[in-house]
Design a protein around this motif. Structure first.
Motif, PDB file in Angstrom:
ATOM      1  N   ARG A 133      -2.175   3.451  11.587  1.00  0.00           N
ATOM      2  CA  ARG A 133      -3.158   2.645  10.872  1.00  0.00           C
ATOM      3  C   ARG A 133      -4.546   3.262  10.898  1.00  0.00           C
ATOM      4  NH1 ARG A 133      -5.638  -1.636  14.251  1.00  0.00           N
ATOM      5  NH2 ARG A 133      -5.069  -1.322  16.441  1.00  0.00           N
ATOM      6  N   TYR A 136      -4.383   6.292   8.199  1.00  0.00           N
ATOM      7  CA  TYR A 136      -4.399   5.873   6.801  1.00  0.00           C
ATOM      8  C   TYR A 136      -5.427   4.778   6.515  1.00  0.00           C
ATOM      9  CZ  TYR A 136      -0.020   8.469   6.753  1.00  0.00           C
ATOM     10  OH  TYR A 136       0.915   9.449   6.881  1.00  0.00           O
ATOM     11  N   ASP A 138      -7.004   0.700   7.480  1.00  0.00           N
ATOM     12  CA  ASP A 138      -6.509  -0.647   7.223  1.00  0.00           C
ATOM     13  C   ASP A 138      -7.674  -1.625   7.298  1.00  0.00           C
ATOM     14  OD1 ASP A 138      -5.017  -2.859   6.751  1.00  0.00           O
ATOM     15  OD2 ASP A 138      -3.749  -2.701   8.539  1.00  0.00           O
ATOM     16  N   THR A 141      -7.511  -5.494   8.356  1.00  0.00           N
ATOM     17  CA  THR A 141      -7.450  -5.988   9.733  1.00  0.00           C
ATOM     18  C   THR A 141      -8.841  -6.165  10.351  1.00  0.00           C
ATOM     19  OG1 THR A 141      -7.277  -3.753  10.653  1.00  0.00           O
ATOM     20  CG2 THR A 141      -5.209  -4.878  10.086  1.00  0.00           C
ATOM     21  N   ALA A 260      -2.151   1.352  -0.938  1.00  0.00           N
ATOM     22  CA  ALA A 260      -3.047   1.339   0.217  1.00  0.00           C
ATOM     23  C   ALA A 260      -4.487   1.169  -0.264  1.00  0.00           C
ATOM     24  CB  ALA A 260      -2.901   2.627   1.006  1.00  0.00           C
ATOM     25  N   THR A 261      -5.232   0.307   0.397  1.00  0.00           N
ATOM     26  CA  THR A 261      -6.592   0.007  -0.038  1.00  0.00           C
ATOM     27  C   THR A 261      -7.485   1.242  -0.015  1.00  0.00           C
ATOM     28  OG1 THR A 261      -6.395  -2.247   0.814  1.00  0.00           O
ATOM     29  CG2 THR A 261      -8.609  -1.442   0.384  1.00  0.00           C
TER      30      THR A 261
END
Length: 288
Positions: A133, A136, A138, A141, A260-261
Protein backbone atom coordinates in the motif's frame (compact mmCIF):
# COMPACT_ATOMS: atom_id res chain seq x y z
CA UNK A 1 -8.99 15.98 18.60
CA UNK A 2 -10.82 18.71 16.60
CA UNK A 3 -14.00 17.66 14.82
CA UNK A 4 -13.43 17.89 11.06
CA UNK A 5 -16.89 16.72 10.04
CA UNK A 6 -18.03 20.29 9.09
CA UNK A 7 -15.09 20.45 6.68
CA UNK A 8 -16.07 17.12 5.13
CA UNK A 9 -19.66 18.34 4.83
CA UNK A 10 -18.54 21.50 2.99
CA UNK A 11 -16.48 19.44 0.56
CA UNK A 12 -19.47 17.17 -0.12
CA UNK A 13 -21.64 20.25 -0.77
CA UNK A 14 -19.13 21.92 -3.09
CA UNK A 15 -18.41 18.70 -4.98
CA UNK A 16 -21.80 16.96 -5.19
CA UNK A 17 -20.59 13.67 -6.64
CA UNK A 18 -22.31 10.51 -5.52
CA UNK A 19 -19.00 8.86 -4.62
CA UNK A 20 -18.33 11.64 -2.07
CA UNK A 21 -21.26 10.65 0.13
CA UNK A 22 -19.00 8.25 2.01
CA UNK A 23 -16.99 9.83 4.84
CA UNK A 24 -13.74 8.09 3.85
CA UNK A 25 -14.06 9.58 0.35
CA UNK A 26 -14.62 13.02 1.84
CA UNK A 27 -11.50 12.56 3.98
CA UNK A 28 -9.54 11.50 0.91
CA UNK A 29 -10.74 14.56 -1.01
CA UNK A 30 -9.79 16.94 1.83
CA UNK A 31 -6.37 15.30 2.03
CA UNK A 32 -5.81 15.72 -1.71
CA UNK A 33 -7.04 19.32 -1.71
CA UNK A 34 -4.45 20.09 0.98
CA UNK A 35 -1.66 18.06 -0.59
CA UNK A 36 -2.06 18.99 -4.27
CA UNK A 37 -1.28 22.73 -3.94
CA UNK A 38 1.82 22.00 -1.86
CA UNK A 39 3.05 19.43 -4.36
CA UNK A 40 2.39 21.85 -7.24
CA UNK A 41 4.21 24.79 -5.66
CA UNK A 42 7.09 22.60 -4.59
CA UNK A 43 7.17 21.02 -8.04
CA UNK A 44 7.69 24.42 -9.67
CA UNK A 45 10.70 25.01 -7.45
CA UNK A 46 12.00 21.46 -7.97
CA UNK A 47 11.93 22.11 -11.73
CA UNK A 48 13.58 25.53 -11.35
CA UNK A 49 16.22 24.12 -8.97
CA UNK A 50 16.73 21.04 -11.20
CA UNK A 51 16.09 18.78 -8.19
CA UNK A 52 13.82 16.09 -9.67
CA UNK A 53 16.37 13.39 -8.80
CA UNK A 54 16.51 14.79 -5.24
CA UNK A 55 12.76 14.29 -4.76
CA UNK A 56 13.03 10.81 -6.26
CA UNK A 57 15.68 9.82 -3.71
CA UNK A 58 13.54 11.11 -0.84
CA UNK A 59 10.46 9.28 -2.11
CA UNK A 60 12.35 6.00 -2.21
CA UNK A 61 13.57 6.59 1.33
CA UNK A 62 9.92 6.05 2.28
CA UNK A 63 10.49 2.38 1.49
CA UNK A 64 13.16 2.16 4.19
CA UNK A 65 11.19 4.33 6.63
CA UNK A 66 8.10 2.14 6.35
CA UNK A 67 10.19 -1.02 6.64
CA UNK A 68 11.79 0.24 9.86
CA UNK A 69 8.38 1.06 11.33
CA UNK A 70 6.98 -2.35 10.50
CA UNK A 71 10.05 -4.19 11.82
CA UNK A 72 10.10 -2.33 15.16
CA UNK A 73 6.28 -2.18 15.50
CA UNK A 74 6.20 1.63 15.23
CA UNK A 75 3.51 3.39 13.22
CA UNK A 76 5.01 3.85 9.71
CA UNK A 77 3.25 7.23 9.52
CA UNK A 78 5.87 8.36 12.06
CA UNK A 79 8.96 6.53 10.84
CA UNK A 80 8.40 7.33 7.15
CA UNK A 81 8.42 11.17 7.37
CA UNK A 82 11.16 11.19 10.03
CA UNK A 83 13.44 8.99 7.94
CA UNK A 84 12.65 10.99 4.79
CA UNK A 85 13.42 14.22 6.64
CA UNK A 86 16.80 12.87 7.76
CA UNK A 87 17.62 11.74 4.22
CA UNK A 88 16.62 15.11 2.72
CA UNK A 89 18.69 17.11 5.21
CA UNK A 90 21.57 14.66 4.85
CA UNK A 91 21.65 15.06 1.07
CA UNK A 92 21.57 18.84 1.37
CA UNK A 93 24.35 18.86 4.00
CA UNK A 94 26.69 16.61 1.97
CA UNK A 95 25.83 18.48 -1.22
CA UNK A 96 26.88 21.79 0.32
CA UNK A 97 30.15 20.44 1.75
CA UNK A 98 31.29 18.11 -1.03
CA UNK A 99 33.01 18.91 -4.30
CA UNK A 100 31.15 16.09 -6.06
CA UNK A 101 28.28 16.93 -8.40
CA UNK A 102 24.74 16.99 -7.01
CA UNK A 103 23.66 14.06 -9.18
CA UNK A 104 26.51 11.93 -7.84
CA UNK A 105 25.69 12.66 -4.19
CA UNK A 106 21.97 12.08 -4.69
CA UNK A 107 22.75 8.87 -6.58
CA UNK A 108 24.74 7.55 -3.62
CA UNK A 109 21.95 8.38 -1.16
CA UNK A 110 19.37 6.92 -3.54
CA UNK A 111 21.29 3.64 -3.73
CA UNK A 112 21.84 3.58 0.03
CA UNK A 113 18.19 4.04 1.03
CA UNK A 114 16.98 1.44 -1.48
CA UNK A 115 19.58 -1.09 -0.36
CA UNK A 116 18.86 -0.36 3.30
CA UNK A 117 15.11 -0.80 2.76
CA UNK A 118 15.61 -4.11 0.96
CA UNK A 119 17.98 -5.32 3.67
CA UNK A 120 15.47 -4.49 6.40
CA UNK A 121 12.58 -6.15 4.55
CA UNK A 122 14.67 -9.25 3.82
CA UNK A 123 14.98 -9.84 7.58
CA UNK A 124 11.22 -10.39 7.86
CA UNK A 125 9.37 -11.71 4.81
CA UNK A 126 5.97 -10.95 6.34
CA UNK A 127 6.80 -7.23 6.21
CA UNK A 128 6.96 -7.33 2.41
CA UNK A 129 3.22 -8.00 2.19
CA UNK A 130 2.47 -4.84 4.19
CA UNK A 131 4.65 -2.69 1.93
CA UNK A 132 2.32 -2.82 -1.08
CA UNK A 133 0.00 0.00 0.00
CA UNK A 134 2.98 2.31 0.43
CA UNK A 135 4.45 1.34 -2.93
CA UNK A 136 1.19 2.06 -4.78
CA UNK A 137 -0.38 4.59 -2.42
CA UNK A 138 -3.78 4.53 -0.75
CA UNK A 139 -5.24 7.96 -0.03
CA UNK A 140 -8.55 6.30 0.90
CA UNK A 141 -7.05 5.18 4.21
CA UNK A 142 -6.17 8.71 5.36
CA UNK A 143 -7.38 9.44 8.90
CA UNK A 144 -8.48 12.54 10.83
CA UNK A 145 -5.10 12.63 12.54
CA UNK A 146 -3.29 12.52 9.18
CA UNK A 147 -5.42 15.41 7.92
CA UNK A 148 -4.59 17.47 11.01
CA UNK A 149 -0.90 16.93 10.32
CA UNK A 150 -1.49 17.92 6.69
CA UNK A 151 -3.22 21.12 7.81
CA UNK A 152 -0.25 21.98 10.05
CA UNK A 153 2.18 21.28 7.21
CA UNK A 154 0.04 23.32 4.81
CA UNK A 155 0.09 26.35 7.13
CA UNK A 156 3.87 26.09 7.67
CA UNK A 157 4.42 25.66 3.93
CA UNK A 158 2.28 28.66 2.96
CA UNK A 159 4.00 30.90 5.54
CA UNK A 160 7.41 29.85 4.24
CA UNK A 161 6.38 30.40 0.62
CA UNK A 162 4.90 33.83 1.37
CA UNK A 163 8.10 34.94 3.10
CA UNK A 164 10.67 33.36 0.80
CA UNK A 165 9.24 32.65 -2.68
CA UNK A 166 11.22 35.41 -4.43
CA UNK A 167 14.38 34.56 -2.50
CA UNK A 168 14.06 30.89 -3.45
CA UNK A 169 13.62 31.92 -7.09
CA UNK A 170 16.76 34.06 -6.79
CA UNK A 171 18.72 31.18 -5.22
CA UNK A 172 17.55 28.85 -7.99
CA UNK A 173 18.79 31.26 -10.66
CA UNK A 174 22.18 31.98 -9.07
CA UNK A 175 22.99 30.97 -5.49
CA UNK A 176 26.33 32.79 -5.46
CA UNK A 177 24.73 36.06 -6.52
CA UNK A 178 21.95 35.56 -3.97
CA UNK A 179 24.56 35.09 -1.23
CA UNK A 180 26.32 38.27 -2.37
CA UNK A 181 23.03 40.12 -1.85
CA UNK A 182 22.90 39.03 1.82
CA UNK A 183 20.45 36.15 1.36
CA UNK A 184 21.14 33.32 3.82
CA UNK A 185 21.30 30.63 1.13
CA UNK A 186 22.07 27.74 3.50
CA UNK A 187 19.07 28.41 5.75
CA UNK A 188 16.64 28.63 2.86
CA UNK A 189 18.06 25.50 1.24
CA UNK A 190 17.78 23.45 4.45
CA UNK A 191 14.21 24.60 5.13
CA UNK A 192 13.29 23.92 1.50
CA UNK A 193 14.81 20.43 1.68
CA UNK A 194 12.97 19.69 4.94
CA UNK A 195 9.59 20.83 3.57
CA UNK A 196 10.17 18.96 0.32
CA UNK A 197 10.95 15.78 2.25
CA UNK A 198 7.77 16.07 4.33
CA UNK A 199 5.56 16.84 1.32
CA UNK A 200 7.05 13.91 -0.58
CA UNK A 201 6.37 11.61 2.37
CA UNK A 202 2.74 12.70 2.55
CA UNK A 203 2.47 12.29 -1.23
CA UNK A 204 3.56 8.67 -0.85
CA UNK A 205 0.28 8.03 0.98
CA UNK A 206 -1.64 9.47 -1.98
CA UNK A 207 0.12 8.08 -5.06
CA UNK A 208 2.77 5.67 -3.78
CA UNK A 209 6.56 5.59 -4.00
CA UNK A 210 6.60 4.98 -7.75
CA UNK A 211 4.55 8.06 -8.70
CA UNK A 212 5.61 10.69 -6.16
CA UNK A 213 8.05 12.41 -8.51
CA UNK A 214 5.34 12.55 -11.17
CA UNK A 215 3.01 14.34 -8.74
CA UNK A 216 5.64 17.06 -8.36
CA UNK A 217 7.02 17.26 -11.88
CA UNK A 218 4.08 16.74 -14.26
CA UNK A 219 1.95 19.73 -13.10
CA UNK A 220 5.05 21.95 -13.10
CA UNK A 221 6.01 20.78 -16.60
CA UNK A 222 2.50 21.44 -17.89
CA UNK A 223 2.51 24.85 -16.20
CA UNK A 224 5.78 25.80 -17.90
CA UNK A 225 4.17 25.13 -21.30
CA UNK A 226 1.06 27.15 -20.44
CA UNK A 227 2.70 30.09 -18.64
CA UNK A 228 4.58 33.08 -19.96
CA UNK A 229 6.05 34.20 -16.62
CA UNK A 230 7.31 32.71 -13.35
CA UNK A 231 4.21 33.91 -11.49
CA UNK A 232 1.86 32.46 -14.09
CA UNK A 233 3.72 29.15 -13.93
CA UNK A 234 3.00 28.96 -10.20
CA UNK A 235 -0.76 29.47 -10.66
CA UNK A 236 -0.99 27.13 -13.64
CA UNK A 237 0.76 24.42 -11.61
CA UNK A 238 -1.81 24.85 -8.83
CA UNK A 239 -4.68 24.57 -11.32
CA UNK A 240 -3.28 21.45 -12.98
CA UNK A 241 -2.45 19.74 -9.68
CA UNK A 242 -5.73 20.46 -7.86
CA UNK A 243 -7.98 19.58 -10.80
CA UNK A 244 -5.98 16.41 -11.45
CA UNK A 245 -6.35 15.37 -7.80
CA UNK A 246 -10.10 16.00 -7.73
CA UNK A 247 -10.78 14.40 -11.12
CA UNK A 248 -8.48 11.46 -10.36
CA UNK A 249 -10.26 10.62 -7.11
CA UNK A 250 -13.74 10.94 -8.64
CA UNK A 251 -12.88 8.93 -11.77
CA UNK A 252 -11.16 6.15 -9.81
CA UNK A 253 -14.33 5.69 -7.72
CA UNK A 254 -16.55 5.10 -10.76
CA UNK A 255 -17.66 1.54 -11.49
CA UNK A 256 -16.60 1.82 -15.12
CA UNK A 257 -13.07 2.83 -14.08
CA UNK A 258 -12.32 1.12 -10.74
CA UNK A 259 -8.64 2.14 -10.95
CA UNK A 260 -6.02 3.04 -8.36
CA UNK A 261 -6.52 6.61 -7.18
CA UNK A 262 -2.85 7.61 -7.36
CA UNK A 263 -2.38 6.28 -10.88
CA UNK A 264 -5.57 7.98 -12.06
CA UNK A 265 -4.46 11.33 -10.62
CA UNK A 266 -1.17 11.14 -12.50
CA UNK A 267 -2.91 10.10 -15.73
CA UNK A 268 -5.17 13.17 -15.53
CA UNK A 269 -2.10 15.34 -14.90
CA UNK A 270 -0.40 13.77 -17.93
CA UNK A 271 -3.48 14.61 -20.01
CA UNK A 272 -3.06 18.21 -18.88
CA UNK A 273 0.58 18.00 -19.97
CA UNK A 274 -0.37 16.76 -23.46
CA UNK A 275 -2.83 19.65 -23.78
CA UNK A 276 -0.09 22.06 -22.71
CA UNK A 277 2.30 20.67 -25.32
CA UNK A 278 -0.34 21.09 -28.02
CA UNK A 279 -1.01 24.64 -26.79
CA UNK A 280 2.69 25.52 -26.89
CA UNK A 281 2.95 24.22 -30.47
CA UNK A 282 0.02 26.42 -31.54
CA UNK A 283 1.58 29.43 -29.77
CA UNK A 284 4.91 28.94 -31.55
CA UNK A 285 3.22 28.59 -34.93
CA UNK A 286 1.22 31.80 -34.36
CA UNK A 287 4.43 33.69 -33.48
CA UNK A 288 6.07 32.55 -36.69
Amino acid sequence: MPDLSPVYHIVAQLLPFECLRAVFMQQAMVGLILLAPMAAAMGVQVVNFRMAFFSDAISHSAFAGVALGLIFSINPHWTMPLFGLLVGLGIMAVQRKSTLSSDTIIGVFFSAVIAFGLAVVSRDRSVARDMQRFLYGDILTISNNDILWLIALFIAFMVFQALSYNRLLYIGLNSSLAKAHSINVATYQYIFAALLALIVMFSVWAVGVFLVTAMLIVPAAAARNFARSAGAMFWWALLVSVTSAIAGLVISAQDWANTATGATIILVACLWFMISVFTSFIRRDSVR
